[in-house]
Design an enzyme around this catalytic site. Structure first.
Site, PDB file in Angstrom:
ATOM      1  N   CYS A   1      -1.684 -11.306   0.597  1.00 35.75           N
ATOM      2  CA  CYS A   1      -1.296 -10.344  -0.436  1.00 35.75           C
ATOM      3  C   CYS A   1      -0.723 -11.005  -1.686  1.00 35.75           C
ATOM      4  O   CYS A   1      -0.378 -10.311  -2.644  1.00 35.75           O
ATOM      5  CB  CYS A   1      -0.288  -9.358   0.140  1.00 35.75           C
ATOM      6  SG  CYS A   1      -0.933  -8.478   1.584  1.00 35.75           S
TER       7      CYS A   1
ATOM      8  N   HIS B   1       7.379  -6.368  -5.264  1.00 37.39           N
ATOM      9  CA  HIS B   1       6.271  -6.358  -4.303  1.00 37.39           C
ATOM     10  C   HIS B   1       6.360  -5.108  -3.437  1.00 37.39           C
ATOM     11  O   HIS B   1       5.333  -4.506  -3.124  1.00 37.39           O
ATOM     12  CB  HIS B   1       6.318  -7.614  -3.441  1.00 37.39           C
ATOM     13  CG  HIS B   1       5.234  -7.686  -2.414  1.00 37.39           C
ATOM     14  ND1 HIS B   1       3.896  -7.801  -2.749  1.00 37.39           N
ATOM     15  CD2 HIS B   1       5.263  -7.642  -1.052  1.00 37.39           C
ATOM     16  CE1 HIS B   1       3.162  -7.844  -1.649  1.00 37.39           C
ATOM     17  NE2 HIS B   1       3.971  -7.738  -0.609  1.00 37.39           N
TER      18      HIS B   1
ATOM     19  N   HIS C   1      -1.292  -0.369  -1.324  1.00 37.33           N
ATOM     20  CA  HIS C   1      -1.212  -1.833  -1.350  1.00 37.33           C
ATOM     21  C   HIS C   1      -2.627  -2.380  -1.497  1.00 37.33           C
ATOM     22  O   HIS C   1      -3.446  -2.277  -0.585  1.00 37.33           O
ATOM     23  CB  HIS C   1      -0.567  -2.344  -0.062  1.00 37.33           C
ATOM     24  CG  HIS C   1      -0.266  -3.806  -0.080  1.00 37.33           C
ATOM     25  ND1 HIS C   1      -0.549  -4.627  -1.151  1.00 37.33           N
ATOM     26  CD2 HIS C   1       0.294  -4.616   0.866  1.00 37.33           C
ATOM     27  CE1 HIS C   1      -0.175  -5.856  -0.878  1.00 37.33           C
ATOM     28  NE2 HIS C   1       0.348  -5.877   0.338  1.00 37.33           N
TER      29      HIS C   1
END
Length: 460
Positions: free
Chosen positions: A210, A349, A386
């Site tokens: 990620c 994040h 996400h």
């Protein structure tokens, strides 16, 4: 009379000498090199183009407008194949021909898509949008050689592998597509963009879970800063929403089990229970500052720092104390040559996981101390889900747009917090970005394997 062997040797030597002289001439003329910085100096790097293919839509201004209005691209999963998986929501890129919808044939001929995976097609689209937005279409050999590509991919679509494996097992070797391997290479998005636009500078690909998109942008920042390129087409892409990938993340207890698509992703919320998987591509055009000024380019923001760190702890869980995130942010601030008190916004994040959001919150407080209560912190994942390997690049774009428009995107669904979440998380509604001095922000990305990156982005 010379022997045959000696004649062959002389011919080969002559060819090599001619080639060497030709290469030296090109180097002397600087036809294949970016402009090198002066010794000990680092060139300034600005963002001049943004292309977005996201669950909020396709484009730049359209996506930004939907983001600051508080819209969400998260929807319910439909199909019997998802029934056994304890996750019922995802964030798809909207397909179709209407404004803001993604039609891959607008970017890639149908005959070409058979050789590409969906994230590669999305990356091609985002890159085309970014280059158009920047007004950069290099035609000369020198400009093409000074323009590079770095587009990362977090993971290849698992169904491409599983379906090909089944085909091989049931129908044999001759039914395996000759495009199978190119489809599953994570560098193929960079390769395709390079080929289509004749970009002959650094060709790079990152795959760090990620953190992929942030690493791709950060690495590209350094390529330009240190003279490896004058322009970099940088970003991330991922499109792997499928029963198999969802099952894998669900088994790792990473996904939200909330069935309401509008509230499933709620960063910093007391009832957050996992992330919502999304898909898309985000590409930025990074450019040496004077290069951009010479051609009259519009500048969104400047990248002034880049920090990296490793948790060295667990394969999926973050350091609970946020030490990796702290060191990463501190490294970016140091690289930017600023003080923590000069930062006024953090694009977090924060994926809506219990451990991850808490660790990042601790890291912010550890680094900024009392100033943490002055700055603003928001997570845009409540709107986009996400985006995995795309997330860092998309959020770098959102941070640059926040600098440009002087507006902070909201954290959706944050209608209450716990006592130790006591910062300004820009809850529910966008806020004006008020700053006495230059607007400076951090954007964080953290990934499985303990890989962390922070970009420091500033307004002009």
């Amino acid at each position: 009379m010379l022997s045959d062997g000696l004649q062959i040797f002389l011919r080969i030597t002559k060819c090599h000498l001619i080639h060497a002289r030709s290469c030296q001439r090109l180097v002397n003329e600087r036809r294949f090199l970016a402009t090198a910085p002066a010794p000990g100096l680092r060139r300034r790097v600005v963002i001049t183009g943004i292309g977005l293919v996201t669950p909020l839509g396709v484009g730049t201004q359209l996506v930004w407008d939907r983001l600051v209005r508080g819209e969400s691209g998260i929807v319910s999963l439909v199909g019997d194949e998802y029934q056994s998986i304890p996750c019922s929501v995802a964030a798809y890129v909207p397909r179709g021909c209407d404004e803001g919808q993604f039609n891959e044939q607008n970017f890639v001929p149908k005959s070409d898509t058979k050789s590409m995976s969906p994230p590669t097609v999305m990356a091609i689209a985002a890159a085309e949008l970014a280059l158009k937005d920047a007004g950069w279409h290099p035609q000369s050999e020198a400009d093409q050689a000074a323009t590079g590509v770095a587009i990362g991919m977090g993971m290849v679509p698992l169904e491409v592998i599983s379906e090909t494996a089944l085909t091989f097992q049931t129908k044999g070797y001759s039914k395996v597509s000759p495009f199978f391997v190119p489809k599953i290479l994570v560098n193929m998005a960079s390769g395709q963009v390079s080929i289509r636009h004749k970009l002959k500078g650094p060709n790079h690909a990152v795959s760090t879970a990620c953190t992929t998109g942030a690493h791709a942008v950060g690495d590209s920042f350094r390529f330009v800063a240190h003279g490896d390129a004058d322009v970099m087409v940088a970003g991330g892409t991922d499109s792997c929403i499928s029963p198999l990938s969802l099952a894998g993340f669900a088994r790792a207890r990473a996904l939200s089990t909330n069935t309401d698509p509008k509230s499933a992703c709620r960063p910093f919320h007391p009832q957050r229970d996992g992330f919502v998987m999304g898909e898309g591509a985000a590409v930025l055009v990074l450019e040496e500052h004077r290069h951009a000024l010479r051609r009259g380019a519009r500048v969104y923001a400047e990248i002034v720092g880049y920090g990296l760190s490793g948790d060295a702890g667990h394969i999926t869980a973050p350091d609970p104390g946020g030490e990796g995130a702290f060191r990463c942010m501190a490294a970016a601030v140091k690289d930017a040559g600023i003080q923590p008190e000069e930062v006024s916004y953090i694009n977090a994040h924060a994926t809506s996981t219990p451990l991850g959001d808490a660790a990042e919150n601790k890291a912010i407080k550890q680094l900024f101390k009392d100033h943490a209560h002055v700055l603003a912190v928001s997570s845009t994942k409540g709107a986009t889900g996400h985006l995995l390997g795309t997330a860092g690049a998309a959020e770098a774009a959102f941070t640059a747009l926040a600098c440009y428009h002087r507006k902070l995107p909201p954290t959706l669904n944050l209608d209450c917090t716990e006592p130790h979440f006591d910062l300004n998380y820009v809850p529910l509604k966008a806020q004006e970005w008020k700053a006495e001095n230059r607007r400076i922000a951090l954007t964080n990305s953290f990934g499985f394997g303990g890989t962390n990156a922070t970009l420091c982005i500033a307004g002009m």
